[in-house]
Design a protein around this motif. Structure first.
Motif, mmCIF file in Angstrom:
data_model
loop_
_atom_site.group_PDB
_atom_site.id
_atom_site.type_symbol
_atom_site.label_atom_id
_atom_site.label_comp_id
_atom_site.label_asym_id
_atom_site.label_seq_id
_atom_site.Cartn_x
_atom_site.Cartn_y
_atom_site.Cartn_z
ATOM 1 N N GLU A 315 46.269 55.264 -14.725
ATOM 2 C CA GLU A 315 46.599 53.910 -15.178
ATOM 3 C C GLU A 315 45.587 53.509 -16.250
ATOM 4 O O GLU A 315 44.384 53.726 -16.092
ATOM 5 N N PHE A 316 46.099 52.938 -17.325
ATOM 6 C CA PHE A 316 45.227 52.403 -18.372
ATOM 7 C C PHE A 316 45.109 50.901 -18.126
ATOM 8 O O PHE A 316 46.110 50.191 -18.035
ATOM 9 N N VAL A 317 43.881 50.414 -17.964
ATOM 10 C CA VAL A 317 43.660 48.982 -17.752
ATOM 11 C C VAL A 317 43.127 48.398 -19.059
ATOM 12 O O VAL A 317 42.098 48.846 -19.568
ATOM 13 N N ILE A 318 43.841 47.415 -19.604
ATOM 14 C CA ILE A 318 43.391 46.807 -20.861
ATOM 15 C C ILE A 318 42.386 45.709 -20.539
ATOM 16 O O ILE A 318 42.636 44.849 -19.692
ATOM 17 N N VAL A 319 41.247 45.767 -21.213
ATOM 18 C CA VAL A 319 40.229 44.720 -21.045
ATOM 19 C C VAL A 319 40.192 43.904 -22.336
ATOM 20 O O VAL A 319 40.225 44.464 -23.435
ATOM 21 N N THR A 320 40.152 42.583 -22.187
ATOM 22 C CA THR A 320 40.122 41.729 -23.358
ATOM 23 C C THR A 320 39.283 40.481 -23.062
ATOM 24 O O THR A 320 38.711 40.357 -21.979
ATOM 25 N N ILE A 321 39.168 39.623 -24.050
ATOM 26 C CA ILE A 321 38.510 38.321 -23.841
ATOM 27 C C ILE A 321 39.446 37.234 -24.371
ATOM 28 O O ILE A 321 40.335 37.532 -25.182
ATOM 29 N N PRO A 322 39.269 35.987 -23.944
ATOM 30 C CA PRO A 322 40.215 34.953 -24.361
ATOM 31 C C PRO A 322 39.953 34.423 -25.771
ATOM 32 O O PRO A 322 39.533 33.275 -25.952
ATOM 33 N N THR A 323 40.158 35.281 -26.768
ATOM 34 C CA THR A 323 40.133 34.834 -28.161
ATOM 35 C C THR A 323 41.424 35.333 -28.808
ATOM 36 O O THR A 323 41.983 36.358 -28.363
ATOM 37 N N VAL A 324 41.872 34.626 -29.836
ATOM 38 C CA VAL A 324 43.130 35.005 -30.486
ATOM 39 C C VAL A 324 43.044 36.436 -31.011
ATOM 40 O O VAL A 324 43.970 37.240 -30.842
#
Ligand SMILES: Nc1ncnc2c1ncn2[C@@H]1O[C@H](COP(=O)(O)OP(=O)(O)OP(=O)(O)O)[C@@H](O)[C@H]1O
Length: 413
Positions: A315-324
């Motif tokens: 499984e690929f888990v996408i990590v992000t932050i709350p910016t556009v």
């Protein structure tokens, strides 16, 4: 206010709900109230900073119906930890969003839940050592202390892996000096060079983008395939920022095809060589070991390709932050992963500001901005169907096993 718009607003609020229970409670209240003012009051009582209504796009009737299946906001760790069959989790996303921290915290959590685990960094700019506050730079598996089951960490050194591969392929010989001399004397030296080495040396000297990653993955496969490492039931990858990782994931296919073409060429040229050999009565050369190496690499690539696409194994888990910007990149990443048929279920939105207890205006504005960005995930066709997990921004740097355990308990519930 029209019921569609009201429903759309509710959907947006639910996207920020901190738990499934909260979402359900909101839905229940919504169905009773059907009134904009009271809905806003409910939303605020749940500490949502709602975006002005003009910012919330009206949803199609189809999308509105999806309200009846509220979004999960927990990672579903029970599901991730279940079973003793080996599973691979790849964490990836834009640079600096917290991939390493999330990967290391997941590895610690797996180890503390009874899974012998390996965590591997394929990012050439490693930060796994910093995250574990331990030197992991040797290119070999290093045990991590302070967890309940065996946990080993590895920072892949692509340069070293490339060097090893180059030495192995050079050491195995090509068409042989005798043959080269013969062809040189016939003015066919250039052809002999291509014949013997398949231009492999040149390929390794000026590698196409991504070859390092592919070789690194092939190196990882050695660990994965070896009996010695059979006991490890969870393998967590801390991947490089998006561009590198996409190349890494698409390369097994590319290399498989390219090596296939090279092998065909090799066979054609080999039959030409045999003709020369028979004409000049030279001894039949031994099997070309170099081509075996290439074939091995090809097989390994094919294995990696299949492994990456198996939803029971990876499984690929996408990590992000709350910016556009980060959300836009995550959306493109998910589109590319889907194209490559890589299984994706979870989206971690890291570094979300918790509601501020003080009257810090900066914090309030920042959080409001983040909440607006979180709402956009709901209307993003690439991200809306993923399981959204929010991880709070904490006020200390996450370094060392205790800190990673703390972070893991917040994210992987
Ligand atoms: N939720 C969080 N709260 C506070 N700090 C965090 C959080 N997540 C990550 N950090 C910090 O942000 C920094 C970058 O994190 P990390 O190295 O995990 O990101 P990365 O995506 O792997 O970065 P790179 O792309 O450079 O490898 C680190 O100092 C880490 O401690």
């Amino acid at each position: 206010m029209g019921s569609r718009r009201l429903a759309s607003f509710s959907l947006a609020c639910i996207s920020g709900a901190s738990s499934r229970k909260t979402s359900m409670a909101m839905l229940a209240l919504f169905s009773k109230s059907q009134n904009y003012t009271s809905l806003c009051r409910i939303a605020r009582s749940f500490e949502f900073v709602s975006a002005p209504l003009y910012r919330i796009p009206l949803k199609s009737p189809f999308q509105v119906r999806s309200i009846s299946t509220p979004r999960e906001t927990v990672a579903g760790f029970d599901e991730m930890v279940a079973g003793t069959q080996r599973k691979h989790y790849m964490l990836g996303g834009k640079g600096g969003v917290g991939k390493t921290s999330c990967a290391a915290s997941l590895a610690v959590k797996f180890a503390n839940h009874g899974h012998p685990t390996i965590v591997i960094s394929t990012d050439p700019a490693h930060s796994l050592s910093d995250s574990f506050a331990q030197d992991l730079s040797g290119g070999t598996l290093v045990p991590v202390e302070g967890v309940d089951s065996p946990l080993f960490a590895l920072e892949i050194n692509p340069e070293k892996a490339r060097e090893e591969f180059r030495t192995a392929s050079q050491g195995s010989g090509g068409s042989g000096d005798g043959m080269k001399d013969l062809m040189d004397s016939m003015g066919l030296g250039m052809l002999a060079d291509q014949l013997g080495e398949l231009k492999l040396g040149e390929l390794l000297d000026t590698p196409p983008p991504g070859l390092d990653e592919a070789i690194a993955i092939s190196k990882v496969m050695q660990f994965v395939e070896s009996q010695q490492y059979n006991m490890f039931t969870r393998i967590v990858f801390d991947t490089a920022p998006t561009g590198h990782t996409l190349r890494l994931l698409s390369l097994p296919d590319f290399l498989d095809a390219s090596i296939g073409k090279m092998m065909k060429l090799k066979k054609k040229l080999a039959s030409t060589t045999s003709a020369f050999k028979s004409v000049f009565g030279k001894e039949k050369k031994q099997q070309d070991v170099a081509s075996d190496k290439v074939e091995q690499l090809r097989e390994r690539m094919a294995k990696v390709r299949d492994l990456f696409r198996d939803p029971d194994a990876t499984e690929f888990v996408i990590v992000t932050i709350p910016t556009v910007m980060a959300i836009s990149e995550s959306s493109r990443l998910h589109a590319s992963l889907r194209k490559e048929c890589i299984p994706v279920q979870r989206l971690i939105v890291n570094q979300v500001l918790p509601p501020s207890a003080s009257d810090c205006k900066f914090c309030a504005m920042k959080r409001k901005d983040q909440m607006r960005v979180l709402e956009t995930i709901m209307s993003d066709p690439q991200l809306a169907n993923l399981r959204l997990v929010q991880a709070p921004l904490v006020d200390v740097e996450i370094r060392g096993v205790p800190a990673l355990k703390f972070m893991g308990d917040m994210i992987w519930k």
